[in-house]
Design an enzyme around this catalytic site. Structure first.
Site, mmCIF file in Angstrom:
data_model
loop_
_atom_site.group_PDB
_atom_site.id
_atom_site.type_symbol
_atom_site.label_atom_id
_atom_site.label_comp_id
_atom_site.label_asym_id
_atom_site.label_seq_id
_atom_site.Cartn_x
_atom_site.Cartn_y
_atom_site.Cartn_z
ATOM 1 N N CYS A 92 -8.708 7.340 15.486
ATOM 2 C CA CYS A 92 -9.251 5.988 15.293
ATOM 3 C C CYS A 92 -9.979 5.486 16.532
ATOM 4 C CB CYS A 92 -8.135 5.023 14.943
ATOM 5 S SG CYS A 92 -7.206 5.534 13.509
ATOM 6 N N ASN A 102 -7.907 0.799 6.696
ATOM 7 C CA ASN A 102 -8.129 1.515 7.965
ATOM 8 C C ASN A 102 -9.119 2.659 7.719
ATOM 9 O OD1 ASN A 102 -7.966 3.047 10.284
ATOM 10 N ND2 ASN A 102 -5.733 3.137 10.340
ATOM 11 N N HIS A 122 -9.193 -2.455 16.468
ATOM 12 C CA HIS A 122 -9.085 -1.458 15.398
ATOM 13 C C HIS A 122 -8.336 -2.076 14.222
ATOM 14 C CE1 HIS A 122 -8.429 2.085 13.174
ATOM 15 N NE2 HIS A 122 -7.180 2.284 13.552
HETATM 16 O O1 UT7 Z 1 -4.947 3.894 12.811
HETATM 17 C C1 UT7 Z 1 -3.976 4.063 13.776
HETATM 18 C C2 UT7 Z 1 -2.717 4.561 13.244
HETATM 19 N N1 UT7 Z 1 -2.037 3.826 12.245
HETATM 20 C C3 UT7 Z 1 -1.351 2.701 12.503
HETATM 21 O O2 UT7 Z 1 -1.542 2.037 13.482
HETATM 22 C C4 UT7 Z 1 -0.287 2.334 11.518
HETATM 23 C C5 UT7 Z 1 0.893 1.791 12.236
HETATM 24 N N2 UT7 Z 1 2.026 1.500 11.378
HETATM 25 C C6 UT7 Z 1 2.041 0.530 10.460
HETATM 26 O O3 UT7 Z 1 1.052 -0.124 10.232
HETATM 27 C C7 UT7 Z 1 3.352 0.233 9.759
HETATM 28 O O4 UT7 Z 1 4.387 0.904 10.408
HETATM 29 C C8 UT7 Z 1 3.355 0.606 8.251
HETATM 30 C C9 UT7 Z 1 2.444 -0.338 7.482
HETATM 31 C C10 UT7 Z 1 2.890 2.046 8.072
HETATM 32 C C11 UT7 Z 1 4.745 0.476 7.681
HETATM 33 O O5 UT7 Z 1 5.232 -0.840 7.888
HETATM 34 P P1 UT7 Z 1 6.702 -1.091 8.475
HETATM 35 O O6 UT7 Z 1 6.894 -2.538 8.480
HETATM 36 O O7 UT7 Z 1 6.764 -0.349 9.776
HETATM 37 O O8 UT7 Z 1 7.590 -0.442 7.382
HETATM 38 P P2 UT7 Z 1 8.642 0.752 7.520
HETATM 39 O O9 UT7 Z 1 7.909 2.036 7.731
HETATM 40 O O10 UT7 Z 1 9.648 0.357 8.537
HETATM 41 O O11 UT7 Z 1 9.275 0.760 6.103
HETATM 42 C C12 UT7 Z 1 10.021 -0.347 5.614
HETATM 43 C C13 UT7 Z 1 10.423 -0.064 4.191
HETATM 44 C C14 UT7 Z 1 11.009 1.337 3.974
HETATM 45 O O12 UT7 Z 1 12.025 1.233 3.043
HETATM 46 P P3 UT7 Z 1 13.569 1.217 3.529
HETATM 47 O O13 UT7 Z 1 13.762 2.509 4.256
HETATM 48 O O14 UT7 Z 1 13.671 0.022 4.436
HETATM 49 O O15 UT7 Z 1 14.302 1.107 2.263
HETATM 50 C C15 UT7 Z 1 9.857 2.119 3.382
HETATM 51 O O16 UT7 Z 1 10.298 3.170 2.564
HETATM 52 O O17 UT7 Z 1 9.250 -0.124 3.336
HETATM 53 C C16 UT7 Z 1 9.183 1.061 2.547
HETATM 54 N N3 UT7 Z 1 7.794 1.360 2.268
HETATM 55 C C17 UT7 Z 1 7.126 0.848 1.216
HETATM 56 N N4 UT7 Z 1 7.511 0.033 0.228
HETATM 57 C C18 UT7 Z 1 6.585 -0.322 -0.675
HETATM 58 C C19 UT7 Z 1 6.947 2.131 2.992
HETATM 59 N N5 UT7 Z 1 5.727 2.138 2.400
HETATM 60 C C20 UT7 Z 1 5.827 1.354 1.299
HETATM 61 C C21 UT7 Z 1 4.899 0.964 0.326
HETATM 62 N N6 UT7 Z 1 5.309 0.126 -0.647
HETATM 63 N N7 UT7 Z 1 3.613 1.371 0.315
#
Ligand code: UT7
Length: 327
Positions: free
Chosen positions: A114, A284, A254
């Site tokens: 990115c 993104n 970004h």
């Molecule tokens: O371009 C440069 C690189 N990319 C980034 O900068 C991305 C950086 N990361 C993020 O933006 C965030 O970490 C995410 C958007 C990917 C995830 O958000 P989060 O608040 O960190 O969520 P999490 O990974 O901690 O997941 C929380 C919960 C999980 O469920 P449990 O384990 O708490 O039951 C996930 O399984 O949300 C669940 N989950 C979803 N639920 C519904 C993960 N993806 C989804 C989804 N829909 N699409």
């Protein structure tokens, strides 16, 4: 800095097809509410089966060339930042050179996730500063939809397709790039990667069956690194330019997650009204987010002559970069 560079033309191109969060609800276990609250994304653009990244980039480049009002004979080189090239070789830059009917100059791709556009801008800056090249075409963009695992809700809701371009030239006035910093932390490479398709794991029936040609990401870890690294990169760029966060007219970070943008802006003391956000519409697009945002901000009158712009990126590698530019 020795010679200063400036951008004299911007362009962008996004595929027409829109994939909304509601469409994704029908594909994986997710909801519009979750995606909106956790990422700020509402929809993304998807290239059709016959469209490669060079097609998007060629259109973006044409728009930038038109704005710069420069004959293609005067372009001394093409730098393309992407992790979704048309193919491993020849480079996407060479394909675009041919598409644009450019017969002179160099053309190559660079891979910095990115952060690619700011990496390419830094290369362009030093090439021009050397005195050897005058006008360069710098392009960033992706067709991430082609390397997305559409059954993995952790990643498939986050990405989109699109490209942006800029014509970069030597600046003879006080406008242009005031500072630029780039860096990498290779020890975190396994937080965001595409395992197969290279020399480590060439394509095979097994790699395809296991979906190893798609994006793998530890989202939570990447998120933590993103905010910290973007804040320190931006501070370094501000300090080198001799300006404060409060001097910035527009902050173009970004577009990976609206929460990352909000936290970064807050720590840099930049009010949220000054943050350019279009992640709701395009998600993104990796190396595409910055040049697309810049082009939209320029064309929508959000950037005026004399404005101070702060760019800030973070991505696979892990890589990072920040730059301050006077328009
Ligand atoms: O371009 C440069 C690189 N990319 C980034 O900068 C991305 C950086 N990361 C993020 O933006 C965030 O970490 C995410 C958007 C990917 C995830 O958000 P989060 O608040 O960190 O969520 P999490 O990974 O901690 O997941 C929380 C919960 C999980 O469920 P449990 O384990 O708490 O039951 C996930 O399984 O949300 C669940 N989950 C979803 N639920 C519904 C993960 N993806 C989804 C989804 N829909 N699409």
């Amino acid at each position: 800095m020795a010679k200063r560079i400036k951008i004299i033309g911007t362009g962008s191109y996004l595929p027409e097809k829109i994939l909304t969060n509601f469409d994704l609800e029908k594909m994986v276990e997710t909801s519009d509410q979750w995606i909106t609250e956790r990422t700020g994304i509402k929809e993304r653009r998807i290239a059709d089966d016959n469209t490669a990244v060079s097609d998007l980039m060629t259109e973006a480049a044409k728009n930038a060339i038109e704005m710069a009002n420069i004959p293609v004979e005067k372009i001394d080189g093409i730098l393309v930042a992407t992790v979704t090239p048309d193919m491993m070789f020849p480079s996407t830059a060479c394909i675009i050179q041919n598409n644009l009917g450019i017969k002179q100059g160099f053309a190559f791709d660079l891979s910095a996730g990115c952060s690619g556009f700011l990496y390419a801008l830094e290369v362009a800056h030093n090439f021009i500063a050397s005195g050897k090249y005058k006008n360069l075409l710098v392009i960033g963009g992706e067709t991430l939809s082609k390397i997305t695992n559409w059954s993995d809700r952790n990643t498939c809701v986050l990405f989109g397709d699109g490209a942006g371009a800029a014509i970069v030239t030597e600046s003879n006035d006080d406008s242009g790039l005031l500072s630029s910093v780039i860096g990498a932390k290779g020890e975190y490479g396994d937080l965001l990667y595409q395992p197969a398709g290279g020399s480590r794991m060439p394509a095979s029936k097994e790699t395809v069956e296991k979906n190893l040609h798609t994006i793998f990401m530890n989202g939570r870890e990447v998120f933590n690194h993103a905010v910290r690294t973007m804040v320190s990169a931006a501070n370094e760029a501000l300090e080198t330019a001799g300006v404060e966060g409060s001097d910035i007219s527009i902050f173009i970070p970004h577009q990976a997650n609206v929460r990352i943008m909000q936290s970064t802006a807050k720590r840099l003391h930049i009010p949220i009204e000054k943050v350019f956000i279009n992640i709701d519409k395009y998600a993104n697009t990796s190396a595409g987010t910055l040049p697309i945002a810049l082009d939209q901000a320029v064309r929508n009158g959000k950037i005026k002559k004399g404005d101070l712009i702060l760019f800030d990126v973070f991505g696979a590698g892990l890589t990072w970069g920040a730059a301050v530019m006077r328009w």
